[in-house]
Write a protein that holds these residues in place. Structure first.
Motif, mmCIF file in Angstrom:
data_model
loop_
_atom_site.group_PDB
_atom_site.id
_atom_site.type_symbol
_atom_site.label_atom_id
_atom_site.label_comp_id
_atom_site.label_asym_id
_atom_site.label_seq_id
_atom_site.Cartn_x
_atom_site.Cartn_y
_atom_site.Cartn_z
ATOM 1 N N GLN A 117 -16.543 -6.339 -5.259
ATOM 2 C CA GLN A 117 -15.409 -7.237 -5.010
ATOM 3 C C GLN A 117 -14.760 -6.761 -4.435
ATOM 4 O OE1 GLN A 117 -15.344 -10.142 -6.700
ATOM 5 N NE2 GLN A 117 -13.967 -10.400 -5.624
ATOM 6 N N LEU A 118 -14.382 -6.045 -3.602
ATOM 7 C CA LEU A 118 -13.488 -4.989 -2.387
ATOM 8 C C LEU A 118 -14.028 -5.086 -1.852
ATOM 9 C CD1 LEU A 118 -12.115 -1.876 -3.955
ATOM 10 C CD2 LEU A 118 -10.768 -4.122 -3.783
ATOM 11 N N ALA A 119 -15.601 -5.274 -0.934
ATOM 12 C CA ALA A 119 -16.446 -5.248 0.350
ATOM 13 C C ALA A 119 -16.019 -7.357 0.593
ATOM 14 C CB ALA A 119 -17.548 -5.298 -0.151
ATOM 15 N N GLU A 127 -13.566 -9.082 -1.113
ATOM 16 C CA GLU A 127 -12.242 -9.098 -0.550
ATOM 17 C C GLU A 127 -11.523 -8.690 1.346
ATOM 18 O OE1 GLU A 127 -9.660 -9.037 -4.055
ATOM 19 O OE2 GLU A 127 -10.975 -9.372 -5.270
ATOM 20 N N TRP A 128 -12.169 -8.201 1.282
ATOM 21 C CA TRP A 128 -11.667 -7.040 2.343
ATOM 22 C C TRP A 128 -12.590 -7.745 3.642
ATOM 23 C CZ3 TRP A 128 -9.931 -1.808 0.208
ATOM 24 C CH2 TRP A 128 -9.389 -2.095 -0.472
ATOM 25 N N GLY A 129 -13.670 -7.992 3.447
ATOM 26 C CA GLY A 129 -14.599 -8.460 4.036
ATOM 27 C C GLY A 129 -14.678 -9.375 5.220
ATOM 28 N N ARG A 130 -13.548 -10.225 4.940
ATOM 29 C CA ARG A 130 -13.506 -11.283 6.281
ATOM 30 C C ARG A 130 -11.860 -10.750 7.044
ATOM 31 N NH1 ARG A 130 -10.202 -14.516 1.589
ATOM 32 N NH2 ARG A 130 -12.288 -13.156 0.519
ATOM 33 N N ASP A 131 -11.353 -9.242 6.585
ATOM 34 C CA ASP A 131 -10.450 -8.386 7.544
ATOM 35 C C ASP A 131 -10.931 -6.764 7.929
ATOM 36 O OD1 ASP A 131 -8.124 -9.540 6.467
ATOM 37 O OD2 ASP A 131 -7.915 -8.675 5.210
ATOM 38 N N GLY A 132 -12.264 -7.003 7.725
ATOM 39 C CA GLY A 132 -13.193 -6.376 8.838
ATOM 40 C C GLY A 132 -13.232 -4.818 7.854
ATOM 41 N N ILE A 133 -12.428 -5.062 7.162
ATOM 42 C CA ILE A 133 -12.543 -3.653 5.897
ATOM 43 C C ILE A 133 -14.425 -3.419 5.096
ATOM 44 C CG2 ILE A 133 -11.796 -2.595 4.608
ATOM 45 C CD1 ILE A 133 -8.908 -4.075 4.993
ATOM 46 N N ARG A 134 -14.898 -2.224 5.519
ATOM 47 C CA ARG A 134 -16.290 -2.166 4.860
ATOM 48 C C ARG A 134 -15.781 -1.373 3.634
ATOM 49 N NH1 ARG A 134 -20.139 0.651 7.505
ATOM 50 N NH2 ARG A 134 -18.405 1.716 8.676
ATOM 51 N N CYS A 135 -16.669 -1.719 2.891
ATOM 52 C CA CYS A 135 -16.715 -0.704 1.677
ATOM 53 C C CYS A 135 -17.719 -0.183 0.572
ATOM 54 C CB CYS A 135 -15.224 -1.661 0.493
ATOM 55 S SG CYS A 135 -15.017 -0.602 -0.614
ATOM 56 N N ASP A 136 -17.733 1.059 0.775
ATOM 57 C CA ASP A 136 -19.517 1.329 0.074
ATOM 58 C C ASP A 136 -19.037 2.704 -1.153
ATOM 59 O OD1 ASP A 136 -21.252 -0.332 1.602
ATOM 60 O OD2 ASP A 136 -19.925 0.387 3.376
ATOM 61 N N CYS A 137 -20.057 3.068 -1.454
ATOM 62 C CA CYS A 137 -19.466 3.875 -1.971
ATOM 63 C C CYS A 137 -20.713 4.615 -2.838
ATOM 64 C CB CYS A 137 -19.656 3.747 -3.973
ATOM 65 S SG CYS A 137 -20.068 3.005 -5.304
ATOM 66 N N VAL A 138 -20.646 5.629 -3.049
ATOM 67 C CA VAL A 138 -21.637 6.942 -3.283
ATOM 68 C C VAL A 138 -21.812 7.352 -4.429
ATOM 69 C CG1 VAL A 138 -23.134 9.088 -2.379
ATOM 70 C CG2 VAL A 138 -22.059 7.442 -0.953
ATOM 71 N N SER A 139 -22.737 7.093 -4.906
ATOM 72 C CA SER A 139 -23.117 7.635 -6.697
ATOM 73 C C SER A 139 -24.221 8.927 -6.271
ATOM 74 C CB SER A 139 -23.858 6.478 -7.581
ATOM 75 O OG SER A 139 -24.583 7.048 -8.428
ATOM 76 N N PRO A 140 -23.948 10.139 -6.020
ATOM 77 C CA PRO A 140 -25.123 11.465 -6.264
ATOM 78 C C PRO A 140 -25.834 11.534 -7.252
ATOM 79 C CG PRO A 140 -22.859 12.136 -6.972
ATOM 80 C CD PRO A 140 -21.953 10.383 -6.635
ATOM 81 N N GLY A 141 -25.628 11.091 -8.167
ATOM 82 C CA GLY A 141 -27.202 11.257 -8.696
ATOM 83 C C GLY A 141 -27.275 12.980 -9.069
ATOM 84 N N THR A 142 -28.435 13.055 -9.227
ATOM 85 C CA THR A 142 -28.779 14.901 -9.878
ATOM 86 C C THR A 142 -28.787 15.389 -8.773
ATOM 87 O OG1 THR A 142 -29.902 13.763 -11.347
ATOM 88 C CG2 THR A 142 -30.518 16.386 -11.134
#
Length: 107
Positions: free
Chosen positions: A20-22, A24-39
């Protein structure tokens, strides 16, 4: 392999928040990603993985059949922060979802 709703529910919420943030904010050139490390094998999990049978059992639930290490997670974070990932946004990097890091995409 237990469902672990106490872990899965917040993870799912984070993934949706990032998307959702990606959006909404993408139009302003802001990228939003996440890391889910797992095991991941860290000093905090040394006791768990000291037993080879337990380590093998945990690894059997991972697409590559092995436990990750912190350096591999750091590489994913560096990639997402780099210009190489400049067209990615809304992505979730995990041990089974980032082909560039792990070589496997799990459906």
């Amino acid at each position: 392999n237990h469902a672990q709703p106490n872990k899965r529910t917040p993870q799912a919420a984070l993934v949706m928040l990032v998307r959702q943030l990606a959006y909404e904010w993408g139009r302003d050139g802001i990228r939003c990603d996440c890391v889910s490390p797992g095991t991941t094998h860290t000093s905090m999990t040394d006791g768990t993985y000291a037993d080879p049978a337990r380590k093998a059992e945990r690894a059997s639930h991972i697409p590559l059949r092995r436990i990750g290490n912190p350096e591999e997670l750091a590489a994913a974070i560096v990639f997402l922060a780099s210009t190489d990932a400049s067209y990615l946004t809304g992505s979730t990097c995990s041990s089974s979802l980032l082909p560039a890091v792990r070589g496997v995409t799990a459906a």
